[in-house]
Design a protein around this motif. Sequence first.
Motif, PDB file in Angstrom:
ATOM      1  N   UNK A 295      -5.869  13.226 -69.653  1.00 12.40           N
ATOM      2  CA  UNK A 295      -7.052  14.088 -69.831  1.00 12.40           C
ATOM      3  C   UNK A 295      -6.720  15.301 -70.705  1.00 12.40           C
ATOM      4  N   UNK A 296      -5.628  15.973 -70.383  1.00 11.59           N
ATOM      5  CA  UNK A 296      -5.239  17.160 -71.155  1.00 11.59           C
ATOM      6  C   UNK A 296      -4.920  16.795 -72.604  1.00 11.59           C
TER       7      UNK A 296
ATOM      8  N   UNK B  68     -18.935  25.082 -69.854  1.00 10.32           N
ATOM      9  CA  UNK B  68     -17.622  24.964 -70.497  1.00 10.32           C
ATOM     10  C   UNK B  68     -16.895  23.714 -69.999  1.00 10.32           C
ATOM     11  N   UNK B  69     -16.907  23.523 -68.671  1.00 10.86           N
ATOM     12  CA  UNK B  69     -16.262  22.334 -68.088  1.00 10.86           C
ATOM     13  C   UNK B  69     -16.942  21.062 -68.592  1.00 10.86           C
ATOM     14  N   UNK B  70     -18.274  21.094 -68.688  1.00  8.89           N
ATOM     15  CA  UNK B  70     -19.029  19.933 -69.171  1.00  8.89           C
ATOM     16  C   UNK B  70     -18.652  19.610 -70.615  1.00  8.89           C
ATOM     17  N   UNK B  71     -18.548  20.637 -71.435  1.00  8.44           N
ATOM     18  CA  UNK B  71     -18.150  20.451 -72.833  1.00  8.44           C
ATOM     19  C   UNK B  71     -16.762  19.818 -72.910  1.00  8.44           C
ATOM     20  N   UNK B  72     -15.842  20.302 -72.091  1.00  3.33           N
ATOM     21  CA  UNK B  72     -14.471  19.761 -72.061  1.00  3.33           C
ATOM     22  C   UNK B  72     -14.456  18.280 -71.696  1.00  3.33           C
ATOM     23  N   UNK B  73     -15.174  17.926 -70.634  1.00  2.02           N
ATOM     24  CA  UNK B  73     -15.189  16.533 -70.152  1.00  2.02           C
ATOM     25  C   UNK B  73     -15.766  15.612 -71.230  1.00  2.02           C
ATOM     26  N   UNK B  74     -16.868  16.023 -71.841  1.00  2.00           N
ATOM     27  CA  UNK B  74     -17.516  15.178 -72.855  1.00  2.00           C
ATOM     28  C   UNK B  74     -16.672  15.054 -74.126  1.00  2.00           C
ATOM     29  N   UNK B  75     -16.018  16.153 -74.526  1.00  2.00           N
ATOM     30  CA  UNK B  75     -15.131  16.103 -75.696  1.00  2.00           C
ATOM     31  C   UNK B  75     -13.952  15.170 -75.441  1.00  2.00           C
ATOM     32  N   UNK B  76     -13.314  15.343 -74.294  1.00  2.00           N
ATOM     33  CA  UNK B  76     -12.163  14.503 -73.942  1.00  2.00           C
ATOM     34  C   UNK B  76     -12.575  13.035 -73.892  1.00  2.00           C
ATOM     35  N   UNK B  77     -13.758  12.769 -73.316  1.00  4.61           N
ATOM     36  CA  UNK B  77     -14.196  11.374 -73.209  1.00  4.61           C
ATOM     37  C   UNK B  77     -14.524  10.789 -74.586  1.00  4.61           C
TER      38      UNK B  77
ATOM     39  N   UNK C 231     -13.053  11.385 -77.341  1.00  9.56           N
ATOM     40  CA  UNK C 231     -11.795  10.994 -77.995  1.00  9.56           C
ATOM     41  C   UNK C 231     -11.124   9.827 -77.273  1.00  9.56           C
ATOM     42  N   UNK C 232     -11.324   9.772 -75.958  1.00  4.81           N
ATOM     43  CA  UNK C 232     -10.755   8.686 -75.149  1.00  4.81           C
ATOM     44  C   UNK C 232     -11.412   7.352 -75.496  1.00  4.81           C
TER      45      UNK C 232
ATOM     46  N   UNK D  93     -18.025   7.518 -78.098  1.00  6.49           N
ATOM     47  CA  UNK D  93     -18.124   8.910 -78.549  1.00  6.49           C
ATOM     48  C   UNK D  93     -18.951   9.718 -77.562  1.00  6.49           C
ATOM     49  N   UNK D  94     -20.086  10.195 -78.030  1.00  9.15           N
ATOM     50  CA  UNK D  94     -21.015  10.884 -77.134  1.00  9.15           C
ATOM     51  C   UNK D  94     -22.389  10.252 -77.307  1.00  9.15           C
ATOM     52  N   UNK D  95     -23.039   9.957 -76.195  1.00 12.72           N
ATOM     53  CA  UNK D  95     -24.330   9.285 -76.244  1.00 12.72           C
ATOM     54  C   UNK D  95     -25.322   9.989 -75.318  1.00 12.72           C
ATOM     55  N   UNK D  96     -26.577   9.961 -75.685  1.00 14.30           N
ATOM     56  CA  UNK D  96     -27.650  10.554 -74.896  1.00 14.30           C
ATOM     57  C   UNK D  96     -27.570  10.124 -73.430  1.00 14.30           C
ATOM     58  N   UNK D  97     -27.708  11.069 -72.536  1.00 15.36           N
ATOM     59  CA  UNK D  97     -27.673  10.770 -71.102  1.00 15.36           C
ATOM     60  C   UNK D  97     -26.330  11.070 -70.459  1.00 15.36           C
ATOM     61  N   UNK D  98     -25.258  11.015 -71.269  1.00 18.29           N
ATOM     62  CA  UNK D  98     -23.917  11.239 -70.706  1.00 18.29           C
ATOM     63  C   UNK D  98     -23.736  12.670 -70.209  1.00 18.29           C
ATOM     64  N   UNK D  99     -24.450  13.626 -70.846  1.00 18.47           N
ATOM     65  CA  UNK D  99     -24.328  15.022 -70.417  1.00 18.47           C
ATOM     66  C   UNK D  99     -24.818  15.216 -68.985  1.00 18.47           C
TER      67      UNK D  99
END
Length: 353
Positions: free
Chosen positions: A111-112, A151-160, A162-163, A168-174
């Motif tokens: 994750x880190x 901030x935590x939400x931004x971190x989780x979505x950014x990490x995911x 890249x994972x 990537x990022x898709x509607x609804x994941x937030x």
Amino acid sequence: METAVKSSNGTRSSGKRSAAKDRADRIDPYGFERSDDFDYESYEELMSEYLVVLTRRSIKWSRLLKGKGRVQKNVKLKRYVRKGIPNEHRALIWMAASGAQEQLERKPEHYQAMLQSRHDAKLVEAIRTDLNRTFPDNVLFRKTSDPCLQKALCNVLLAYGHHNPAVGYCQGMNFVAGYLLIVTKDEEKAFWLLDALVGRILPDYYSPAMTGLKMDQEVLGELVKLKVPAVWQLMMEHNVMWTLVVSRWFICLYIDVLPVETVLRIWDCLFYEGSKILFRVALTLIHHNQALIEQARSLPDVCQAFKQITKGPFVEDCHAFMQKIFTEPGSLSMAALTKLRAACRGRVAAEES
């Protein structure tokens, strides 16, 4: 609801204290602001009964876990999950049941590493655009909150992002990741639970083409045709596509569709039993409200009916509702779902080509 409350000696408290109490009452235990038309009286009546159930379940869960940080999936645990996981054990059981805990232990630094990797500018922009739109009615996601979950939400979505670059990022994941943060209060756990949902439990729901999501909406149509044929017939007569009335149910996993407590009970079973729970919920809502839906005389009427069936006492009594989802739709095996999905996948692919 009275604005003044009686103090312990029977006299009425000052308006100042009453106003503070009213403000506190307007925020639910998960940080969501209640609407102006929220029925406090019915809620308090319902919760007085549900708290008895919760207390009983909490004692049973504590005995089952005996302070252990690990659980094994078995018939008894499945029965316990269906009856509801107490809040204090929710993160532990979701992590164990979904395989997220196993992934976290296999890749403790992952994750880190994802969080610290070089961020794709388009990914960052897409996530940041949606941050302020995520739960504007939840005090935990406001910039004035400390800590602010944005901030935590931004971190989780950014990490995911890249994972899993294919998603990537898709509607609804937030919204999904936001709920996970509310429950776990832990970025890393929220990340691995999001991975369990997006990668394994709901494959292709959040991919760019959303093939899995489209396919499952078609599957629901087939199940309604089989189990509630009169409603299916009505949908055909008014030429209503399933995506028009149930896409939010599926993409947001009932967030902002059903009451918070009910959504969390649905997610208890979703993490344990998989995606068929989403169909059980949808079929129960439709079957239970068949008479109301059948009153629709036009496409707008149908859409309004589908909004109406997600409100009111039936869905607010989460304990009774969850018992219904395992009885009202009848049998629903994974084998039958797999067969329907294969047929519907071809139909969706043909429409996209």
